[in-house]
Enzyme design. Structure first.
Site, PDB file in Angstrom:
ATOM      1  N   TYR A  28       0.848  -1.205   0.000  1.00  0.00           N
ATOM      2  CA  TYR A  28       0.000   0.000   0.000  1.00  0.00           C
ATOM      3  C   TYR A  28       0.871   1.238   0.000  1.00  0.00           C
ATOM      4  O   TYR A  28       1.738   1.375   0.848  1.00  0.00           O
ATOM      5  CB  TYR A  28      -0.918   0.019   1.228  1.00  0.00           C
ATOM      6  CG  TYR A  28      -2.360  -0.143   0.826  1.00  0.00           C
ATOM      7  CD1 TYR A  28      -2.990   0.855   0.081  1.00  0.00           C
ATOM      8  CD2 TYR A  28      -3.086  -1.287   1.141  1.00  0.00           C
ATOM      9  CE1 TYR A  28      -4.298   0.703  -0.329  1.00  0.00           C
ATOM     10  CE2 TYR A  28      -4.399  -1.442   0.736  1.00  0.00           C
ATOM     11  CZ  TYR A  28      -4.998  -0.438   0.001  1.00  0.00           C
ATOM     12  OH  TYR A  28      -6.286  -0.588  -0.410  1.00  0.00           O
ATOM     13  N   GLU A  60      -0.352   4.748  -0.644  1.00  0.00           N
ATOM     14  CA  GLU A  60      -1.135   5.980  -0.858  1.00  0.00           C
ATOM     15  C   GLU A  60      -0.254   7.199  -0.654  1.00  0.00           C
ATOM     16  O   GLU A  60       0.545   7.248   0.277  1.00  0.00           O
ATOM     17  CB  GLU A  60      -2.321   6.002   0.109  1.00  0.00           C
ATOM     18  CG  GLU A  60      -3.400   5.015  -0.308  1.00  0.00           C
ATOM     19  CD  GLU A  60      -4.348   4.687   0.821  1.00  0.00           C
ATOM     20  OE1 GLU A  60      -3.931   4.758   1.978  1.00  0.00           O
ATOM     21  OE2 GLU A  60      -5.504   4.338   0.530  1.00  0.00           O
TER      22      GLU A  60
END
Ligand SMILES: *Cc1c(COP(=O)(O)O)cnc(C)c1O
Length: 416
Positions: A53, A55
């Site tokens: 992940y 982001e």
């Protein structure tokens, strides 16, 4: 590619993958939006980056453990900037359609007007087709091509002055002529609109310097990475520095969540390949091959839309030329192992499900190494198949010849 685990744990999926490799090896791929990525790109796609992940953007992430994702995303950005001479690049959009949605939402308000290319004249679904989300949010006005295939920029300017759009959008999926980038930019400036171009189809031709680069003329440039650019499926947005913040915010957190890092890794590899001098040779060969296809089909009495091609595809009015509907032509070609798609022609009198034309593209078979000599043969096979679409025996014979030629231009030799 190493499929030995899949072979053991999931034989059904393994089988389908093996069959698809075979289909791609034995078939003649003439869909204008498709290509064959390198084995290096495939390797990059299948990495542990899919687990991560990330982001945010390099140096500014929401989760820890980003030392390697930052390396690959920064490299992807650096390489694409060099490739297109872009001021700012966002490599995170999952594909072309989301890239457009992100770009619109970065600079427009709901209800704002966009002047884009009419869909039956070559524009893409995301440029205003009523079934799309963007068409529900923004108001699209279409401009058309002329009978000679050109765009009348005086007409476009008049339309822009009348409609006062917030954005003027250039770009297409089924148009074969070069655009006058400067004119688009001047018209946008004159009416105070943001200028955007969607180069999804022609990005590879631009990167390979086979056609002019629009980047300096437009505020925002969107693209896919998997068509002529020959990378993994994906999207990308390039823009002038003044729009950088708005684009990045509209992508995340505005529209998407975590970027697909395995995909960004493969994009970086593809951009690296496109920076190599051999990609210029590839892009130029595409243009030459498309020209041969156009010339030979014209000789056989086919009507080529927009008069000629200046890029990687031709749009053929098969119904107008031979009385054969696009759908029947597509099916006949399928039977000989040549894949194309039926396509609307400008102001097509027939429905989108049974349009008058077919679109034929050359990027994939050019990747396989086919040149003028082979394209000439293929053009006549296409003509033969369409003219003899009801003769099953004839088509079967032709299919054998197509397979034979494909076997000579090997692709993915080491995959299984
Ligand atoms: C292919 C294409 C898109 C959409 O890309 P996807 O990756 O299929 O979402 C957008 N714009 C144009 C001009 C295209 O040709």
């Amino acid at each position: 590619m190493n499929l030995k685990n899949l072979k053991k744990t999931d034989p059904e999926i393994y089988q389908a993958i093996v069959q698809e490799i075979k289909r791609q090896q034995e078939g003649m791929e003439l869909i204008a939006s498709e290509n064959y990525v390198s084995e290096a790109v495939l390797e990059a796609l299948g990495t542990v980056f899919t687990n991560k992940y990330s982001e945010g953007y390099p140096g500014k992430r929401y989760y820890g453990g980003q030392e390697n994702t930052d390396i690959i995303e920064s490299l992807a950005i650096k390489r694409s900037k060099k490739l297109f001479r872009a001021e700012h690049v966002n490599v995170q959009p999952h594909s072309g359609a989301p890239a457009n949605m992100i770009a619109y939402s970065a600079v427009l308000q709901p209800g704002d007007k966009i002047l884009g290319m009419d869909l039956s004249h070559g524009g893409h679904l995301t440029h205003g087709h009523p079934v799309t989300l963007s068409a529900k949010i923004y108001k699209f006005i279409g401009y058309k091509t002329e009978a000679d295939g050109s765009i009348d920029y005086q007409k476009l300017e008049k339309l822009a002055i009348k409609e006062k759009p917030k954005m003027i959008l250039a770009g297409f999926s089924a148009y074969t002529r070069q655009l006058d980038y400067k004119k688009f930019s001047e018209i946008a400036k004159k009416v105070g609109a943001i200028s955007m171009i969607d180069i999804a189809h022609i990005a590879g031709l631009i990167a390979g310097k086979a056609i002019p680069n629009p980047i300096s003329y437009f505020d925002i440039v969107t693209t896919t990475t998997h068509k002529t650019l020959r990378g993994p499926r994906g999207g990308m947005i390039m823009c002038k520095n003044e729009f950088a913040k708005a684009i990045d915010k509209a992508n995340f957190p505005g529209f998407q969540g975590g970027p697909h890092m395995n995909n960004i890794c493969a994009k970086a590899v593809a951009f690296g390949e496109a920076l190599h001098p051999s990609f210029k040779t590839y892009a130029k060969q595409i243009i030459r091959n498309a020209k041969v296809l156009e010339t030979e089909l014209k000789k056989r009495g086919f009507k080529i839309m927009f008069e000629k091609t200046e890029n990687h595809m031709v749009l053929v009015d098969v119904f107008g030329s031979k009385g054969v509907p696009g759908k029947i032509a597509e099916e006949a070609l399928d039977k000989i192992g040549i894949t194309v798609n039926k396509n609307m022609i400008p102001d097509d009198p027939h429905s989108p499900f049974d349009p008058s034309g077919i679109r034929i593209g050359i990027p994939a078979i050019t990747t396989r190494g086919m040149k003028e000599k082979e394209i000439k043969i293929i053009a006549h096979w296409i003509a033969d198949a369409i003219e003899n679409h009801a003769d099953e025996k004839f088509l079967r014979n032709l299919h054998e010849q197509v397979k034979k030629l494909c076997r000579k231009f090997v692709i993915y030799k080491h995959l299984i």
